[in-house]
Design an enzyme around this catalytic site. Structure first.
Site, PDB file in Angstrom:
ATOM      1  N   ALA A 290      55.281  74.067 152.917  1.00 22.88           N
ATOM      2  CA  ALA A 290      54.206  73.496 152.114  1.00 22.88           C
ATOM      3  C   ALA A 290      54.050  74.216 150.777  1.00 22.88           C
ATOM      4  O   ALA A 290      53.735  73.589 149.765  1.00 22.88           O
ATOM      5  CB  ALA A 290      52.898  73.533 152.897  1.00 22.88           C
TER       6      ALA A 290
ATOM      7  N   HIS B  26      55.509  73.958 160.765  1.00 20.78           N
ATOM      8  CA  HIS B  26      55.022  74.921 161.742  1.00 20.78           C
ATOM      9  C   HIS B  26      53.507  74.886 161.933  1.00 20.78           C
ATOM     10  O   HIS B  26      52.974  75.659 162.733  1.00 20.78           O
ATOM     11  CB  HIS B  26      55.498  76.329 161.387  1.00 20.78           C
ATOM     12  CG  HIS B  26      54.763  76.984 160.258  1.00 20.78           C
ATOM     13  ND1 HIS B  26      53.877  78.014 160.453  1.00 20.78           N
ATOM     14  CD2 HIS B  26      54.811  76.766 158.934  1.00 20.78           C
ATOM     15  CE1 HIS B  26      53.398  78.399 159.280  1.00 20.78           C
ATOM     16  NE2 HIS B  26      53.954  77.662 158.350  1.00 20.78           N
TER      17      HIS B  26
ATOM     18  N   CYS C 252      48.199  84.013 154.877  1.00 18.85           N
ATOM     19  CA  CYS C 252      48.821  84.364 153.587  1.00 18.85           C
ATOM     20  C   CYS C 252      48.153  85.565 152.946  1.00 18.85           C
ATOM     21  O   CYS C 252      48.718  86.184 152.038  1.00 18.85           O
ATOM     22  CB  CYS C 252      48.743  83.176 152.632  1.00 18.85           C
ATOM     23  SG  CYS C 252      47.067  82.597 152.293  1.00 18.85           S
TER      24      CYS C 252
END
Length: 389
Positions: A77, A210, A330
């Protein structure tokens, strides 16, 4: 009493999901039977691989109401987001004038970083859209920004931390009325809520394998069919991009196919498990608060805060028993406050005591009961340790 050690419970499905065994099976088949290069169309092996890629494009498109010709495979993404923003910048109405972009401060870090890079290069100017303390977007502010002149609106379909869902159909209508393009980061939402990209006029939409029980390292940028994207790993007509990741592409396609079939059954069951876990924790842990929009959130999301307990101390006690997180994957390895919680205006002590829990289709009722016990015990132990200091 059994001496068998219990397996740790996985409740970090926002960060990544377990790959569905049926997806693993088609990936293995692709690697052992359909191993041809889809760009080698001079023999049946290449033809077989090419047909697999096209079939996967169709499955991705079906899941989010897109057009197969608009499905461009990427490594994930984040790359899809970068590609969409780069395309919007390259095709802005006036090359000597920066692209006018509207977005909120709770967008995923991949969006914020990509926009920031373009801003540093003088390619975009940003209008920031406010959110409330539930992370809900101010639609009136969006309308006002669009009325003043916006070229691209960037909005996530669902928040990756607190799970708040956004009215993307309405947001797309507002953008369209101002002749603005729209980028929807559907990474957390695809496969969990219905999306109709073409019908809603969504210019760019991103998905990741995922996050919906597919493999890592594969995602897609889905565009309206009249948009030409020159670069894409999975497009057979692309140039200079090497061999497509056929196993990953096929795995993503299968994951999308399964979500089409099972999403309607899975999501209410997962939401019921989430609600049960929430009720158990609220009834046993004093001072616990639930963040986000509890009436309009992802079915698998539970975001909590404890104002008197540092989250890292609790997680240290849970490490070998329960997998949850303090925030987005992240940024969780970086010792900085969550930009999402900060934009929501949460008090510092609530940010420092925040936990993100993400259920999945493979979560069992027994795991919910055990997870509640583990979490409550870890909080109690942490509180005792703090009191003894």
């Amino acid at each position: 009493m059994s001496n068998v050690e219990e397996k740790p419970i996985y409740l970090d499905n926002h960060a990544s999901t377990q790959v569905d065994p049926r997806v693993v099976a088609v990936i293995l088949h692709t690697m052992t039977t359909g191993y041809g290069n889809p760009n080698s169309v001079d023999h049946v092996f290449g033809d077989m691989a090419a047909k697999m890629v096209v079939a996967a494009q169709c499955e991705v498109a079906k899941l989010i109401g897109g057009d197969p010709d608009g499905v461009h495979f990427t490594t994930g993404a984040s790359e899809a987001i970068q590609l969409a923003i780069a395309h919007a910048v390259s095709n802005r109405p006036h090359r000597d004038i920066p692209l006018r972009v509207a977005l909120s401060a709770v967008e995923h870090r991949a969006v914020l970083d990509a926009i920031s890079l373009q801003e540093d290069n003088g390619n975009v100017v940003v209008t920031w859209l406010p959110v409330d303390n539930f992370a809900r977007l101010d639609l009136e502010a969006l309308k006002s920004a669009c009325a003043s002149g916006i070229d691209l609106v960037c909005v996530m379909a669902a928040n990756n931390e607190v799970g708040t869902l956004y009215p993307i159909e309405q947001i797309a209508q507002i953008a369209s009325s101002a002749n603005a393009s729209i980028l929807i980061d559907a990474t957390q939402a695809a496969g969990h809520i219905p999306i109709f990209a073409v019908d809603w006029g969504i210019t760019y939409l991103t998905v990741s394998g995922h996050k919906m029980y597919g493999p890592k390292g594969i995602g897609a940028l889905v565009t309206l069919p009249n948009i030409s994207i020159r670069y894409s790993h999975g497009r057979l007509r692309s140039t200079g991009n090497g061999t497509p990741n056929v196993p990953g592409i096929v795995g993503l396609g299968e994951a999308c196919r399964l979500r089409q079939m099972e999403m309607i059954q899975d999501e209410p069951r997962i939401a019921a498990q989430r609600n049960h876990l929430e009720a158990l924790l609220l009834s046993t842990i004093s001072g616990l608060e639930v963040n986000g929009d509890r009436s309009n959130r992802l079915s698998h999301n539970l975001h909590l805060s404890l104002p008197d307990v540092p989250n890292d101390a609790v997680l240290a006690r849970l490490r070998n028993r329960l997998a949850i997180s303090t925030g987005a994957a992240c940024t969780s390895a970086v010792d900085t406050p969550s930009h999402v919680l900060n934009a929501m205006g949460l008090a510092e002590e609530l940010q420092n005591g925040a936990f993100r829990i993400g259920l999945g289709k493979f979560t069992t009722d027994d795991e919910i009961e055990r997870a509640a016990g583990y979490f409550a015990a870890a909080v109690e132990d942490t509180r005792r340790a703090i009191a003894a200091i």
